[in-house]
Each structure stands twice: as C-alpha cells, then as structure tokens.
Enzyme design. Sequence first.
Site, PDB file in Angstrom:
ATOM      1  N   GLN A  20       0.728  -1.151   0.018  1.00 35.48           N
ATOM      2  CA  GLN A  20      -0.127  -0.010   0.040  1.00 35.48           C
ATOM      3  C   GLN A  20       0.677   1.305   0.016  1.00 35.48           C
ATOM      4  OE1 GLN A  20      -2.790  -1.830   3.336  1.00 35.48           O
ATOM      5  NE2 GLN A  20      -4.070  -0.554   2.334  1.00 35.48           N
ATOM      6  N   HIS A 115       0.849  -9.322   4.660  1.00 32.95           N
ATOM      7  CA  HIS A 115      -0.263  -8.363   4.877  1.00 32.95           C
ATOM      8  C   HIS A 115      -0.937  -8.345   3.289  1.00 32.95           C
ATOM      9  CE1 HIS A 115      -1.966  -4.595   6.623  1.00 32.95           C
ATOM     10  NE2 HIS A 115      -2.594  -4.758   5.570  1.00 32.95           N
ATOM     11  N   ASN A 159      -1.945 -10.635   8.489  1.00 32.38           N
ATOM     12  CA  ASN A 159      -2.811  -9.785   8.591  1.00 32.38           C
ATOM     13  C   ASN A 159      -4.271 -10.259   8.388  1.00 32.38           C
ATOM     14  OD1 ASN A 159      -3.562  -6.764   9.224  1.00 32.38           O
ATOM     15  ND2 ASN A 159      -4.532  -7.107   7.266  1.00 32.38           N
ATOM     16  N   GLU A 160      -5.122 -10.180   8.981  1.00 27.28           N
ATOM     17  CA  GLU A 160      -6.623 -10.266   8.706  1.00 27.28           C
ATOM     18  C   GLU A 160      -7.090 -11.696   7.791  1.00 27.28           C
ATOM     19  OE1 GLU A 160      -7.842  -6.628   7.035  1.00 27.28           O
ATOM     20  OE2 GLU A 160      -7.592  -5.520   9.074  1.00 27.28           O
TER      21      GLU A 160
HETATM   22  O1  IFM Z   1      -6.213  -0.674   4.285  1.00 30.86           O
HETATM   23  C1  IFM Z   1      -6.552  -1.514   5.010  1.00 30.86           C
HETATM   24  C2  IFM Z   1      -5.545  -2.511   5.435  1.00 30.86           C
HETATM   25  O2  IFM Z   1      -4.639  -3.058   4.576  1.00 30.86           O
HETATM   26  C3  IFM Z   1      -6.119  -3.675   6.397  1.00 30.86           C
HETATM   27  N1  IFM Z   1      -7.035  -3.455   7.201  1.00 30.86           N
HETATM   28  C4  IFM Z   1      -7.848  -2.438   6.687  1.00 30.86           C
HETATM   29  C5  IFM Z   1      -7.319  -1.268   6.031  1.00 30.86           C
HETATM   30  C6  IFM Z   1      -8.523  -0.217   5.539  1.00 30.86           C
HETATM   31  O3  IFM Z   1      -9.414  -0.678   4.903  1.00 30.86           O
END
Ligand code: IFM
Length: 442
Positions: A20, A115, A159-160
């Site tokens: 990002q 991520h 991540n997530e």
């Molecule tokens: O930008 C994302 C991030 O990569 C992961 N969690 C949520 C953020 C906002 O949508």
Amino acid sequence: MTIERFPNDFLWGTATAAHQVEGGNHGNDWWSWESQPGRIKNNDRSDPACDHYNRYRDDFRLLAGLHQNAHRFSLEWSRIEPRPGEFSAEAIAHYRDVLEALRAVGLEPVVTLHHFTNPTWVAQAGGWDAPETAERFARYVDRVMLELGTLANYWVTINEPTVVAYQGYVHGEWPPGRRELGAAARVLVNLLRGHWLAYERIKSHRPETRVGLAHHLRVFDAARSWAPQDRLVAAAFERVFNETMLRSLREGRLAFPLTRAGKASGPHQSQDFIGLNYYTRELVKFNHRYRAELFGQRVLKEHVLRSDLDWEVYPDGLYRTLIRLQRERLPVLVLENGIADRGDQLRPAFITRHARAMLRALGAGVPLKGYFHWTCFDNFEWAEGYSAQFGLAANDLVTQERSLRPSARVFAEICRTGLVPVSAEPPPEPAGRTEAGPPDLR
Ligand code: IFM
C-alpha cells in the site's frame, strides 16, 4: 475504575502495509490483479503509492516528530523471496535498514510478515488454497528470523485472515477473484496452519519475542433487535468472522465450521498478544436472498456518522470488542483503527472517541498495550485504489509531498500527553441510503 491517562509505556504509532505504501511491488498477485481493467476503482495502480521504499527515513522522522514511539509495517514476501527458495540479499538489506532507521528515531517496530500480497509464484501454485503454501510461508519466515529476527520484538504473522478468505474467495473482489465458500474455508485452514508454523519458527529463533496475528474484528448487531432471525444472523456472523479464528488459536485445533474443511492442529495458545484491527460494526438483517452471505444483509442505520466508505463510526464497538477479548487472557494491541475521510471532517473526533473507548477498557481491566492508527499517509486502498483516504496526512502522488491534516495534530497530542482532549462531537449526518450490499470485510 476510571482511568484518565494512558500508561507511560503505551505504544503509539501508525500502521502501513508494504504493497500500500512502497510502490514498485511488481512481483506479487496484486500487481497482476491491478493490471486488469475494472478490478480497481478508477483503474488505479499501486505504483508509485507513497514511494515509501525510498522515502522511509524521512517518513519515520516525520512520525517520530509527531510523538509516536512505535510503527507497524509489513515485509513484502515477493521482494524477499522473488523465486521459490531464492532469497534476495538486497531486499533483506533494505528491510534491515528500515528496522534500524525506525530504532534510530525511537520507533519500536511491529513487523507484519504477510499483509494480503503473495509472491506471483505462490499465487500460481494455488495461493492459500494450496496446502503447501503454509510450509512455503514458514520457510520465508524462517529466513526472515535468521536475517532480521533480533531487530524487532513484536511480530505479526498474518494480517486479517478472515478478510483474505472473504474478499478473495467469497466476495471475489480481490485476487484470485473466486466465489466459492468451500475454498474460503480451506484458505482459512491453510492460513491458520501458516500462522502455527510461523509461530513455531519465530519462537525457535527468539523464544522471548512477542508474536501475534492481526484479527479484523467487527461488532455484529441485529438490525432489528426485536427480530430473532436478525439476532441469529448476527450471532452467526460473530461466530464465523470473529470467534472461529480466536477459538482455533486458543485451543490449537480447528473450530467449527473449519473442521469441515480440513484437518490441522497447532500449539495450544499460539499468540502472545491479540492484534486487533477494529473499524466499525455491521447491522445485519435476515434476508433469504443473501444465501452466500449466511443470509445476512448489511443495513445502515439512518442518522449515523459514516466514513467515505459508508462504514459506521462506532467507537463503542472498540470498547465492546476489547471487553469481549478479556476472555482470551492476553495483552491486546490495537494494530489498526482509522477512517476513510477525505475532508478530515470526522477523523479528529474519531480519534478522540476511540481513545476514550480505550481508556474505558483500560479502566475495566483490559490489558491494552498499544494503538496504531491506520494510517499515516493516504495510500493504495486495495480495490478502492486511491479513492479512500485513510491518512493522517494527504499524499501527493506526483510530488510525494505529505501534508498533515488537522487530525495528525490531535493524534500527536494524545501520543505526547497520554491524555484525550475533550472535543465537540460533530452532529450526526442527515439520513442517507439505509441499505447496502454485502458487507465489505476489509
Ligand atoms: O487498508 C486496509 C488494511 O490493509 C487492512 N485493514 C483495513 C484497512 C482499511 O481498509
């Protein structure tokens, strides 16, 4: 007990992810995804993002100047291991510099190992739907620990995971763009296995280091609190999106419904802290047409504050989530919390209200150790491209100039003093659309 001030050793920072912010990440699955027209809003491409790969020193100085004492970022697997088993000395040296640069300005690093992005060769071999990916991920983690392990005390494996499975395999809006519940469940099992293997590798190198996983947890409430079918759907969402991963990690074995997708086990309690990414709540309403969404339709209440992405601003949800996490009996780090708010109209109060929610949780005995705002600079917001702006600072994609928004000062004062200013809350917005499509679990 009422707590007015955050502890002196509280970690305050912002969070980013390699793809990002870095720019030029051409060796992963997102790069090819972005090159297909129509995948990303306005056909935006991640490159150049914030050119953070080259500007990290200045960026860290800026963050330290805003009284932050920690920073969360991710390593880009595709840079470190561009081909199977082949590790790039150059990329490793780069991330060593990054870690040293953080320390030099007094920012405690929190390092995420995965991520969202996968090296192209991993994606071509089936991504997280292939069981071998967990072992491949562990080999990469092993190498990272060997090379960089002593430079950080906090590691986030993945991540997530639920978002990876949902967006890529249910909603189909992220690579690999599939819509297949069975695959989503297999992916979750493999991500869990990846975490378990990574946890063991990290601990074998540095037993004293702290390892966690970043959970994207949302509050799910019944849209009509009196309707049993809505409450049932909200409970199902809570179970599938929030509870399944937490329980599997707590017990070291797959929790239902993952038990139907494979067999796997890991160490009992494989987290030293709970990483929490909290953004919003979902109000869900039973709708028989939403079969693929567990019969839950997302509904937006009228007269609520909401972000540019229509996510409800709901600070009480952070408090409720932190209280719910008490049962895990682990320290908690809020690894992400933020708002898409191009005009910075809502962000200042968003920050103070969420900080107050954290103070309440601390007062209730939650072992909360840190907070990372998402994010420092506007960056590449996955399928939303650059249209969703989460930054404390705006970023000019041409000049790469970072311009602090007023909210950056608000956050800086909290970081500096440990106190939350009393601020006027903005008035609720007029009623808008009240019903939305399927939840966008990012
Ligand atoms: O930008 C994302 C991030 O990569 C992961 N969690 C949520 C953020 C906002 O949508």
